[in-house]
Design an enzyme around this catalytic site. Structure first.
Site, PDB file in Angstrom:
ATOM      1  N   GLY A   1       0.638  -1.316  -0.097  1.00 47.56           N
ATOM      2  CA  GLY A   1      -0.060  -0.088  -0.006  1.00 47.56           C
ATOM      3  C   GLY A   1       0.817   1.257  -0.067  1.00 47.56           C
TER       4      GLY A   1
ATOM      5  CD  GLU B   1       2.732 -33.844  -3.028  1.00 46.18           C
ATOM      6  OE1 GLU B   1       2.758 -33.271  -1.805  1.00 46.18           O
ATOM      7  OE2 GLU B   1       3.548 -33.638  -3.681  1.00 46.18           O
TER       8      GLU B   1
ATOM      9  CG  ASP C   1       9.974 -31.893  -1.440  1.00 49.77           C
ATOM     10  OD1 ASP C   1       9.013 -30.949  -1.822  1.00 49.77           O
ATOM     11  OD2 ASP C   1       9.732 -32.991  -1.583  1.00 49.77           O
TER      12      ASP C   1
HETATM   13  N1  LIG Z   1      -3.327  -1.363   3.527  1.00 53.92           N
HETATM   14  C1  LIG Z   1      -4.202  -1.430   2.522  1.00 53.92           C
HETATM   15  N2  LIG Z   1      -5.542  -1.069   2.574  1.00 53.92           N
HETATM   16  C2  LIG Z   1      -6.281  -1.060   1.655  1.00 53.92           C
HETATM   17  N3  LIG Z   1      -6.244  -1.293   0.204  1.00 53.92           N
HETATM   18  C3  LIG Z   1      -4.628  -1.702   0.262  1.00 53.92           C
HETATM   19  C4  LIG Z   1      -3.693  -1.717   1.354  1.00 53.92           C
HETATM   20  N4  LIG Z   1      -2.530  -2.274   0.722  1.00 53.92           N
HETATM   21  C5  LIG Z   1      -2.807  -2.398  -0.329  1.00 53.92           C
HETATM   22  N5  LIG Z   1      -4.063  -2.204  -0.924  1.00 53.92           N
HETATM   23  C6  LIG Z   1      -4.579  -2.426  -2.374  1.00 53.92           C
HETATM   24  O1  LIG Z   1      -3.694  -3.057  -3.172  1.00 53.92           O
HETATM   25  C7  LIG Z   1      -3.582  -1.974  -4.176  1.00 53.92           C
HETATM   26  C8  LIG Z   1      -2.007  -1.843  -4.700  1.00 53.92           C
HETATM   27  O2  LIG Z   1      -1.262  -1.504  -3.379  1.00 53.92           O
HETATM   28  P1  LIG Z   1      -0.158  -0.355  -3.713  1.00 53.92           P
HETATM   29  O3  LIG Z   1       0.033   0.028  -5.233  1.00 53.92           O
HETATM   30  O4  LIG Z   1      -0.498   0.818  -2.932  1.00 53.92           O
HETATM   31  O5  LIG Z   1       0.821  -1.438  -3.285  1.00 53.92           O
HETATM   32  P2  LIG Z   1       2.635  -0.873  -3.233  1.00 53.92           P
HETATM   33  O6  LIG Z   1       3.081  -1.052  -1.830  1.00 53.92           O
HETATM   34  O7  LIG Z   1       2.811   0.567  -3.828  1.00 53.92           O
HETATM   35  O8  LIG Z   1       3.050  -1.905  -4.244  1.00 53.92           O
HETATM   36  P3  LIG Z   1       4.490  -2.080  -5.077  1.00 53.92           P
HETATM   37  O9  LIG Z   1       5.610  -2.010  -4.099  1.00 53.92           O
HETATM   38  O10 LIG Z   1       4.538  -3.086  -5.845  1.00 53.92           O
HETATM   39  O11 LIG Z   1       4.547  -0.726  -5.918  1.00 53.92           O
HETATM   40  C9  LIG Z   1      -3.957  -0.621  -3.554  1.00 53.92           C
HETATM   41  O12 LIG Z   1      -4.364   0.071  -4.570  1.00 53.92           O
HETATM   42  C10 LIG Z   1      -5.162  -1.426  -2.843  1.00 53.92           C
HETATM   43  O13 LIG Z   1      -6.320  -1.236  -3.580  1.00 53.92           O
END
Ligand SMILES: Nc1ncnc2c1ncn2[C@@H]1O[C@H](COP(=O)(O)OP(=O)(O)OP(=O)(O)O)[C@@H](O)[C@H]1O
Ligand SMILES: [Mg+2]
Length: 358
Positions: free
Chosen positions: A61, A278, A356
């Site tokens: 995020g 498995e 594995d």
């Molecule tokens: N903490 C969060 N709360 C709500 N939605 C989230 C959260 N984290 C990720 N998401 C969802 O996942 C999507 C992708 O997250 P984002 O692009 O912000 O990640 P990032 O950390 O920038 O990833 P990257 O490192 O790959 O760029 C967001 O647009 C949102 O929809």
């Protein structure tokens, strides 16, 4: 070059849209306070942060958070990606950096967000390996940041998945000196994120966010969103009115184990050998003290494997683990090979155990 520029009033994201980041919420709030009331700080002689670095695994995020910071602070927001700078014409990077900061100066107060900033600031970039023009791009960026005037209200936020590879000169005090690590959500965080996305789909009342949160340790926010979307998509594919438990089971298996390869032709003998292999993992897992909880063993081929045995991941393992758990993991991993030895014979054991051992 056109940068993706959003006027303050058009930045839709707010801090409330980012769920499950309680650990860093206070830090983020302080940051917003500083952007909103910069004079409060400068009057007392405090220096404003010039650069903030958001680090963390993919999908946690970071991009969302950067937008939310701008949305919450009510400032303009320019988005660009570190990989954009030198991609088209060698030697254009430094010029683009100048244009970027000129644009930001015209639109103060402004946040410049540079996604994937590691591609601009990696160690290799500054000290040889790459040609001098890309080094020029980084030096230009640092020079722009060093040259901020006192009354300039621009903050650079960079995001990276590879904090270790960053050039120390770029993250030294006075540049990207404020670092915020965006963690993977814990079980409560996952529950909050799940609730956010569950509320957007048609779903069975029996779906319990807490239960799904328990089943998905290690999932990022993006993966959780994907899980919910996969479940509802599958339910619709199958003509059901809403996402129900089987749809979530399907989504989880699909994301954790890959796509079922229904068409892969396996001989009866392959199938038997895979089943023996498995079962070995499953039995070892079930009877070994300290092993994780057995979730599912299957000879349905998925992704690159003919079969697989899954254990319920354990949240407590993410921070540290113990000797007994490590040994149990080794025993479980070797279980497949041992079963082959016992039931197929030493000379006919397969190469199934190669993965594995990794
Ligand atoms: N903490 C969060 N709360 C709500 N939605 C989230 C959260 N984290 C990720 N998401 C969802 O996942 C999507 C992708 O997250 P984002 O692009 O912000 O990640 P990032 O950390 O920038 O990833 P990257 O490192 O790959 O760029 C967001 O647009 C949102 O929809
Ligand atoms: Mg991102």
């Amino acid at each position: 070059m056109k940068f993706d520029m959003k006027k303050a009033k058009d930045v839709e994201q707010k801090l409330d849209d980012v769920k499950g980041i309680d650990e860093i919420k206070d830090e983020v709030k302080d940051l917003i306070k500083m952007i909103k009331n910069s004079s409060l700080y400068t009057e007392k002689g405090a220096k404003l942060y010039k650069g903030v670095l958001l680090s963390g695994k993919p999908g946690t995020g970071k991009t969302l958070l950067a937008r939310a910071i701008a949305g919450e602070a009510g400032v303009n927001f320019i988005y660009c990606s570190g990989s954009n700078f030198d991609e088209m014409y060698v030697g254009m990077g430094a010029k683009r950096v100048r244009e970027l900061f000129a644009e930001a100066r015209k639109n103060q107060p402004c946040i410049i967000f540079i996604d994937e900033i590691d591609s601009l600031m990696s160690k290799s970039r500054r000290f040889g390996m790459e040609h001098s023009s890309s080094r020029g791009t980084l030096n230009q960026l640092l020079a722009e940041m060093d040259g901020f005037e006192k009354n300039e209200n621009i903050m650079v936020i960079g995001a990276t998945n590879h904090e270790q590879s960053l050039d120390p000169a770029a993250v030294r005090p006075g540049r990207f000196d404020k670092k915020i690590h965006v963690p993977l959500p814990d079980v409560n965080g996952r529950k909050e994120i799940l609730e956010l996305y569950l509320n957007k789909i048609a779903r069975d009342d029996k779906i319990d966010a807490k239960k799904i949160a328990n089943m998905t340790p290690g999932f990022s926010g993006a993966e959780i969103q994907n899980l919910v979307n996969t479940a509802i998509t599958q339910a619709v594919h199958e003509g059901r009115a809403m996402a129900d438990l089987p749809a979530f089971e399907y989504a989880r298996d699909r994301l954790m184990m890959g796509i079922e390869r229904k068409k892969l032709s396996m001989t009866e003998k392959d199938r038997l050998n895979t089943a023996i292999h498995e079962s070995g993992h499953a039995v070892a897992c079930y009877f070994t003290e300290g092993a994780k909880k057995l979730y599912k063993a299957t000879i349905v081929a998925r992704g690159g494997s003919l079969g697989a045995t899954y254990m319920e991941p354990d949240d407590s393992d993410m921070l540290s683990t113990t000797k007994i758990k490590c040994l149990a993991q080794i025993d479980t991993a070797l279980g497949g090979h041992v079963a082959e030895k016992l039931f197929i014979g030493d000379k006919k054991v397969t190469t199934g155990c190669s993965s594995d051992l990794q």
